[in-house]
Each structure stands twice: as C-alpha cells, then as structure tokens.
Scaffold this motif. Structure first.
Motif, PDB file in Angstrom:
ATOM      1  N   GLU A 179      55.207  62.315  23.297  1.00  0.00           N
ATOM      2  CA  GLU A 179      56.170  63.018  23.036  1.00  0.00           C
ATOM      3  C   GLU A 179      57.708  62.207  22.405  1.00  0.00           C
ATOM      4  N   TYR A 180      57.059  61.260  21.734  1.00  0.00           N
ATOM      5  CA  TYR A 180      58.311  60.254  21.199  1.00  0.00           C
ATOM      6  C   TYR A 180      58.717  61.212  19.871  1.00  0.00           C
ATOM      7  N   PRO A 181      59.822  61.909  19.725  1.00  0.00           N
ATOM      8  CA  PRO A 181      60.496  62.732  18.346  1.00  0.00           C
ATOM      9  C   PRO A 181      60.369  61.813  17.444  1.00  0.00           C
ATOM     10  N   LEU A 182      61.175  61.085  17.250  1.00  0.00           N
ATOM     11  CA  LEU A 182      61.859  60.082  15.681  1.00  0.00           C
ATOM     12  C   LEU A 182      60.178  60.234  15.132  1.00  0.00           C
ATOM     13  N   SER A 183      60.450  60.623  13.217  1.00  0.00           N
ATOM     14  CA  SER A 183      59.046  60.261  12.810  1.00  0.00           C
ATOM     15  C   SER A 183      59.050  58.737  12.506  1.00  0.00           C
TER      16      SER A 183
ATOM     17  N   ARG B 131      55.409  61.905  13.153  1.00  0.00           N
ATOM     18  CA  ARG B 131      56.451  62.294  14.106  1.00  0.00           C
ATOM     19  C   ARG B 131      55.849  60.603  15.095  1.00  0.00           C
TER      20      ARG B 131
END
Lengths: 265, 215
Positions: free
Chosen positions: B79-83, B120
């Motif tokens: 679920e880690y959001p950063l690109s 992501r």
C-alpha cells in the motif's frame, strides 16, 4: 449566509484549521500515528475540562495537556513493546480526569458537549485570530523540518541510514500534532478531531503519488468537508460535526473502493 | 586507500561478535563482505555507518570519501503510496529546483527505472525496489557505496540485473563498492576482492582465490 458575522468567523477559522489538519494528517498517516492522534484528542478533552475547572479558555488547557501528552505518549509509543496497551491506559486515565474536572467545575452539560463535539459557530473574532496564529505556527514548524520529516515519515530506515536525526524530527512533529489536535478540536470537537487528522490524508494516499500531491489532496478534501459541513449545518440547523464526519467518510470510502476496483479486480 | 579498520572489536552484553578486525579497502575496489548468517556482517556495516559504536578499535575513511548506503530492510508494503520518482527524491526538499529534478532523472536512468518512474513503490517488483533504493543512495553522488544483502530476496534475473548495475557503477564511475552477501556464487561471479567474516575473525583476499566453504 455570510451576512452573519458568526458564519464569516466560522468559515475563516475552519479554512485555516482544515489546511493545518490536512497537512499534518499526511504525516500522521505516513507515520502510523492515527491511534496516537485519537489518544491526543482524549487528552485534549481532559485539558479543556481542566481549563473550565480553572475558569480559563478551554483552548489553553487543551494545548497544555496535548503538548505534555504528545511528547510523553510519543516517547512511550516509540520505546514500549506494548505501545497500544500503554496508550490505552493513558487514554483511560485522561478521559477519567476529564470527567472529574467537568464534574467538580460545576459547569453545565452544554460545555461538555461543546468540548466533545465542537462549537465552531460560537467562535468570536478573538478566537478566530488565535486559531489562525496557532495554525500558522504549526505550518511553520513543519516547514522548518520538512525535508527530514518527509524522509523520516516515508522511509524511516532510509532516513536513519542517511544520518537524519529522527528523534528530533519526531519531537518537533509531536509538538505540531499536539497543536493541530487542539485547534482542530475547536471545529469538530475533541471526540472527532481525528476525522480531520486522518481521513483526508488517508484518502489522499490513494490519489497522490508524491508528498506534495498528497498534501494538496488532503487539504482539498479537508476544506470540502468543513466548508460543505458549515453550509449544510447552516441551512439544516443540524450539527456541523455530523456533516463533516459524513462527508469525510464518504470521500474516504469512495477513494478506497475505487482503488480496490482498479487494483484488485 | 579509502577505508582503514584497526583492531575493531564488538561485544553485545559480554557476547563477543568479532575481535580485533583489521583490513583496508582501496579506492575503486569491488569487495564483497562474505560470511554465514549471524556472523556480524550487518553489525560491522552499522559501525562503519556510525549507527553503532564499537566496543574498541577504530576505523577511518579517506577525507574525500562520500558514502552511499543501502540498508538491508525497508518498510515498503504493497500500500506504499509514493511513486518510484518521489521515493528516489525523498532526501531532497519538497519543492525541488531544476537541478535536483535533473539529478533525480539522471539517477533513474542510471538504474533503468525512468520508464516506470510514476509506478507506486508498493506496486514495484523486488528488483525494481532494490534499484530504487540504490538510486536514492546515488542521488548524493557518492564515490563509495555499501550495499547490505541487496540481492537477498530477489529472483535470479533481478539478482543479475542488480549485480550488472553495481559492476557498471564500479567500472564506469570508479565507485568503490562494499557488497555484503552470503550468496557465494554471486560474489564469485561479480566481485573482485573479498572480506570473509566468520567465528569473530576476518580474512581478506582476491575473490578468485577464495576457498571458504561455509555454505
């Protein structure tokens, strides 16, 4: 609606509160501090009740208690193996104290209700100014450590490896969080302040792929919630907090299920 | 010489991890730190990175050294959001100037991630994540890089890709490499020198002459 000065004050104060909580929330969610934010709001309730007991403005009591609470609970949650149990114990202690302070201060139940559920409509010109100044201080604090805060919140291990002073970053953030809880409580109440501190940012995680994008989404969603909530509260005479809660939950569920459909099906 | 370690000893609660380690690394060398699990390889790296203090002994990097470090574990879940691009630029200010943006692009190209920079991190494969960790460390333009078990959880293809990338950094940019692993075949294929840590002692030599058989 804006013909009424109390509505103008409410909109102005809410805008700053939403911006502050929207920004702080991105880091609350990234650092998995949602439970801590919830506990701090309960500590804030006790602080407000303590202030009522002393006969001073509830906001000051809230600030005092949340600042002390956030640093000590933050330390505890960083170093204890049973952090959830210890935070629960502290939470229980403060709710108990809050109830006691309210009881011995002989204040009426309306006071308790406004602390717990918010009373933004009742905020006066001086109150607005206080909230704006405190909001600006929170944003400045975060701006001061933004680079390290970003790194530590989104890649804790990488930040340690690169020599970032994560203990210091955490301390500054906990102070900003305590202040955000105190000022956010003025609009949605201490019972529901975690709504503004967690839901817009949680929705933003599904919408933005950079920290800046997440902050913009989070602030935008918080603003939609408070503006629409105030408007609906004004025309229906129902509680503003109810509308804000419903709007934020609806936006969160929509983004969550959209994300689920896109990625899992 | 880029690193000199002298009589380095480490104990945890009277349990000796290693004792009187002595070795030197030359600038531009490509060294693997080998040893079975639990022999103190990560402890040694943490000391070199100033994340732990040794019980006794000392170490000294050359004055011009600029160190990059890729730790063993990261908290990046699905679920880690950063690109990938945002992750690589985490150690830069929120508002990035033209130069910083160009540097990030350059490192993304270096590690072959430009094409998927907007994916992501949570959705990236193990190999892509490792290359992003490496790119993040390369953003500071180090002249020495330490990688701790970077290939441990990768499939064979991703392992080869990462090792070729590390080889490229060493050959093209003359970057000194210290690569921690317990994967002996991989070390034999790509690394030139070894440090072998076992039973609290260390030995150093050419990889082609390594005769340890701890596996």
């Amino acid at each position: 609606m804006f013909a009424f000065s109390f509505m103008r004050y409410a909109f102005f104060a809410s805008t700053f509160i939403a911006i502050t909580c929207g920004v702080v929330g991105v880091y609350v969610v990234a650092r998995s501090y949602s439970f801590l934010a919830h506990t701090l709001s309960e500590i804030g309730f006790a602080g407000a009740a303590f202030a009522v007991f002393l006969g001073v403005e509830p906001l000051w009591g809230m600030l005092l208690f949340t600042l002390l609470g956030s640093v000590s609970v933050g330390e505890l949650s960083l170093h204890s193996d049973q952090k959830e149990s210890s935070i629960s114990a502290i939470s229980a202690l403060f709710i108990g104290l809050g109830v006691l302070f309210l009881a011995i201060s002989n204040s009426n139940s309306r006071y308790a209700t406004s602390i717990l559920f918010g009373s933004i409509i009742g905020v006066d010109r001086e109150g607005v100014l206080r909230l704006v100044v405190l909001s600006v201080i929170v944003l400045l604090l975060l701006g001061l450590v933004q680079r390290q805060l970003n790194f530590d919140s989104f890649d804790h291990i990488g930040a340690i490896a690169r020599g970032v002073k994560t203990g210091w970053v955490s301390f500054v953030f906990l102070i900003a969080l305590a202040m955000a809880v105190s000022i956010g409580s003025q609009i949605v109440g201490s019972l529901l302040v975690f709504i503004l501190l967690t839901l817009p940012a949680s929705s933003a995680r599904y919408l933005g792929k950079s920290i800046l994008a997440m902050i913009l989404w989070s602030v935008g969603i918080a603003l939609i919630g408070v503006w629409l909530g105030l408007y609906l509260g004004f025309i229906t005479n129902w509680p503003v907090t109810f509308f804000i809660a419903m709007i934020e939950v609806a936006i969160y569920l929509t983004t969550y299920f959209t994300h689920l459909v896109r990625h899992k099906l | 010489m880029i690193l000199e370690v002298t009589n380095l000893t480490m104990k945890f609660d009277n349990k000796e991890i290693f004792k009187d380690l002595n070795f030197k690394l030359e600038a531009g060398s490509m060294t693997t730190l080998l040893g079975p699990n639990g022999t103190g390889k990560t402890t040694l790296i943490n000391i070199l990175m100033n994340l732990l203090s040794p019980t006794s002994g000392s170490f000294k990097f050359a004055d011009n050294v600029k160190l990059g470090y890729v730790p063993q574990f990261r908290n990046i879940d699905v679920e880690y959001p950063l690109s990938i691009k945002s992750f690589v630029g985490l150690n830069a200010p929120t508002f990035k100037n033209k130069q910083v943006r160009a540097d990030i692009q350059q490192e993304l190209e270096e590690v072959n991630l430009s094409a998927i920079q907007n994916t992501r991190m949570g959705e990236a494969s193990g190999g892509q994540k490792q290359r992003a960790y490496l790119a993040q460390a390369l953003l500071d333009k180090p002249n020495m890089i330490i990688l701790d078990e970077a290939t441990a959880s990768l499939d064979p293809v991703a392992k080869e890709e990462l090792m070729q990338l590390i080889q490229h950094l060493n050959q093209k940019h003359q970057m000194t490499v210290l690569f921690v692993t317990h994967d002996l075949p991989l070390a034999k294929k790509y690394m030139k020198e070894y440090l072998y840590l076992n039973h609290g002692r260390i030995e150093q030599g050419k990889m082609s002459e390594f005769e340890g058989d701890y596996e």
